[in-house]
Design an enzyme around this catalytic site. Structure first.
Site, mmCIF file in Angstrom:
data_model
loop_
_atom_site.group_PDB
_atom_site.id
_atom_site.type_symbol
_atom_site.label_atom_id
_atom_site.label_comp_id
_atom_site.label_asym_id
_atom_site.label_seq_id
_atom_site.Cartn_x
_atom_site.Cartn_y
_atom_site.Cartn_z
ATOM 1 N N MET A 35 0.820 -1.042 -0.204
ATOM 2 C CA MET A 35 -0.060 0.128 -0.186
ATOM 3 C C MET A 35 0.991 1.197 0.083
ATOM 4 O O MET A 35 1.573 1.388 0.746
ATOM 5 C CB MET A 35 -1.022 0.179 1.161
ATOM 6 C CG MET A 35 -1.750 -1.061 1.245
ATOM 7 S SD MET A 35 -2.883 -0.953 2.966
ATOM 8 C CE MET A 35 -1.582 -1.446 4.025
ATOM 9 N N ILE A 40 2.035 -5.294 8.195
ATOM 10 C CA ILE A 40 3.449 -4.932 8.070
ATOM 11 C C ILE A 40 3.780 -3.512 8.113
ATOM 12 O O ILE A 40 3.135 -2.944 7.178
ATOM 13 C CB ILE A 40 4.259 -5.720 7.168
ATOM 14 C CG1 ILE A 40 4.042 -7.285 7.201
ATOM 15 C CG2 ILE A 40 5.722 -5.285 7.091
ATOM 16 C CD1 ILE A 40 4.586 -8.104 6.136
ATOM 17 N N GLY A 45 1.480 4.096 4.880
ATOM 18 C CA GLY A 45 2.272 3.463 3.769
ATOM 19 C C GLY A 45 2.764 1.962 4.317
ATOM 20 O O GLY A 45 3.708 2.051 5.492
ATOM 21 N N SER A 46 2.354 0.877 3.984
ATOM 22 C CA SER A 46 2.612 -0.351 4.331
ATOM 23 C C SER A 46 2.288 -1.660 3.589
ATOM 24 O O SER A 46 2.000 -1.477 2.423
ATOM 25 C CB SER A 46 1.874 -0.519 5.703
ATOM 26 O OG SER A 46 0.542 -0.027 5.541
ATOM 27 N N ARG A 47 2.193 -2.675 3.940
ATOM 28 C CA ARG A 47 1.912 -4.014 3.301
ATOM 29 C C ARG A 47 1.291 -4.867 4.163
ATOM 30 O O ARG A 47 1.119 -4.991 5.466
ATOM 31 C CB ARG A 47 3.340 -4.601 3.060
ATOM 32 C CG ARG A 47 3.375 -5.709 2.303
ATOM 33 C CD ARG A 47 4.770 -6.237 1.892
ATOM 34 N NE ARG A 47 5.145 -7.496 2.200
ATOM 35 C CZ ARG A 47 6.493 -7.891 2.017
ATOM 36 N NH1 ARG A 47 7.358 -7.307 1.911
ATOM 37 N NH2 ARG A 47 6.651 -9.209 2.327
#
Length: 231
Positions: free
Chosen positions: A101, A159, A189-191
């Protein structure tokens, strides 16, 4: 402004959003008092903040056995990986699908399948770029195991990324989630990693754009007649 245009521009906010939007707006107002160009930059960032915390409704596909994306973003990795030990999914590799993301994506996370939350485990860590493979092991993360009625288990791991500094999981162990139901958020902002059951092949490719709660990542078994609902 027509109803359709209004719904396109104005989005509902996640409950974490209003205070951040208010902070950005207050700073923008102060910047206008200092120098107009700075104020306009602040205003632009305020609009960005509003859209970062947007929480739109999604139409969740209801075919049997579907695994949907838990996040908006781009598929950054697909391949075998051993799930984090704290999820209790065993030592054998599973197919992992990672959805990255960016700071422009909606960051509300949704359950990939319907099931009971049988495990939640937080682990502190680094804040490497979430696009890196090693971020799964080294970055701050929050893992969740979902167990379906037939015993099938799926792991979902939030994450943190390079600029992300807070992982929010809004459910507890024992909660029963519907496919596509909201369960958390990460800022900024991440995953999301999804660990599929062994033998399940993904239906997406690296580089594909996903929509949380709507894009089908994989299929478990045969499909039932198609239906959909809005949540």
């Amino acid at each position: 402004m027509s109803v359709d245009l209004k719904s396109t521009v104005i989005k509902p906010l996640h409950r974490e959003g209003p205070r951040f939007v208010a902070i950005f707006a207050a700073v923008s107002l102060a910047l206008f008092l200092v120098w107009d160009p700075l104020g306009w930059i602040g205003l632009g960032l305020t609009v960005w903040c509003y859209y970062f915390f947007r929480d739109p409704n999604r139409v969740v596909p209801q075919d049997e056995g579907l695994v949907v994306s838990p996040a908006d973003g781009v598929v950054s990795l697909i391949g075998p990986a051993i799930p984090p030990s704290e999820l209790g999914l065993g030592p054998e590799p599973r197919t992992r699908v990672s959805v990255f993301m960016s700071v422009f994506d909606c960051h509300v996370n949704r359950a990939p399948v319907e099931g009971t939350v049988t495990q939640i485990a937080y682990r502190p860590g680094k804040f490497l770029s979430a696009e890196l493979d090693k971020a799964s092991e080294e970055n701050e993360r929050n893992g969740m195991t979902l167990t379906m009625d037939d015993g099938t288990t799926i792991g979902v791991v939030q994450i943190a990324g390079l600029v992300a500094r807070r992982i929010l999981c809004e459910v507890q162990e024992g909660a029963i989630l519907e496919r596509g139901e909201r369960f958390g958020l990460i800022r900024f902002g991440s995953r999301l990693d999804v660990y599929l059951p062994r033998g399940t092949a993904p239906r997406v490719s690296v580089g594909q754009t996903c929509t949380s709660g709507e894009t089908v990542l994989a299929v478990l078994g045969e499909n039932a007649p198609a239906t959909a609902r809005t949540v």
